[in-house]
Design a protein around this motif. Structure first.
Motif: not given
Length: 203
Positions: A154-160, A181-203
């Motif tokens: 859900l958070m991946i979709a939310h961040h996207e 601020l928009a730039g900060e959102v893009v940078t931070a949440q893109t990185a979190e999306i990548a991390e969340l996908r890694k989490i999904l891969d191992r769960l």
């Protein structure tokens, strides 16, 4: 003696007038200085807390009005992790979301207040990435790895959705601080999306 007294009186009167004029000029100078200090303080305050003094356009207003409830829902999702999340990396992302997004909400509310615009655009459910009531209920009902997996999805979709809105602000916005601020959102949440996908891969 009379002449001396008259001259003395006249001289004292003139001296007093000059002194008064000097004091008046000094007071005016101080007022200007104080005025300058006030303007400086106002400018500093404006720089610290964005207000209507900066240029802005409809895209900036829409960005703030839409990102506020978007962030608020992300915080609601993060709060559900307490007592439900099991994965350490999920908990780290939850902490990062809470640390970043609450101050950002306050900042955007300050902008809208300074711009004389309402906080809500009344289109919360039409925003990209927003969870439905059922999504939130499903997340609240999950625990352990089930929660971690559901939260990540859900958070991946939310961040996207947030990244999509932030990129639109970068493209169409006119206010420098809103675009930053928009730039900060893009940078931070893109990185979190990548991390969340890694989490999904191992769960």
């Amino acid at each position: 003696m009379r002449t001396f007294r008259k001259r003395t009186t006249r001289t004292l009167g003139l001296t007093g007038a000059v002194a008064a004029a000097a004091l008046l000029l000094a007071a005016c100078g101080n007022d200007d200085a104080m005025s300058g200090m006030d303007h400086g303080s106002t400018s500093s305050a404006t720089a610290a807390a964005p207000s209507a003094s900066g240029t802005f356009n409809d895209a900036d207003v829409m960005f703030a009005q839409m990102m506020i409830p978007h962030h608020e829902q992300a915080l609601e999702m993060a709060e559900l992790a307490d007592g439900r999340a099991e994965d350490a990396d999920v908990k780290k992302i939850v902490a990062a979301i809470e640390k970043a997004q609450d101050p950002e909400i306050l900042k955007m509310k300050a902008w809208l207040k300074g711009w004389g615009k309402p906080e809500s655009a009344g289109m919360n459910h039409a925003m990209a990435g927003m969870m439905s009531d059922q999504d939130m209920k499903d997340l609240a009902a999950a625990k352990g790895k089930d929660f971690d997996r559901t939260f990540a999805e859900l958070m991946i979709a939310h961040h996207e959705g947030a990244v999509e809105m932030a990129k639109a602000e970068q493209k169409d916005g006119g206010n420098a601080e809103a675009k930053a601020l928009a730039g900060e959102v893009v940078t931070a949440q893109t990185a979190e999306i990548a991390e969340l996908r890694k989490i999904l891969d191992r769960l």
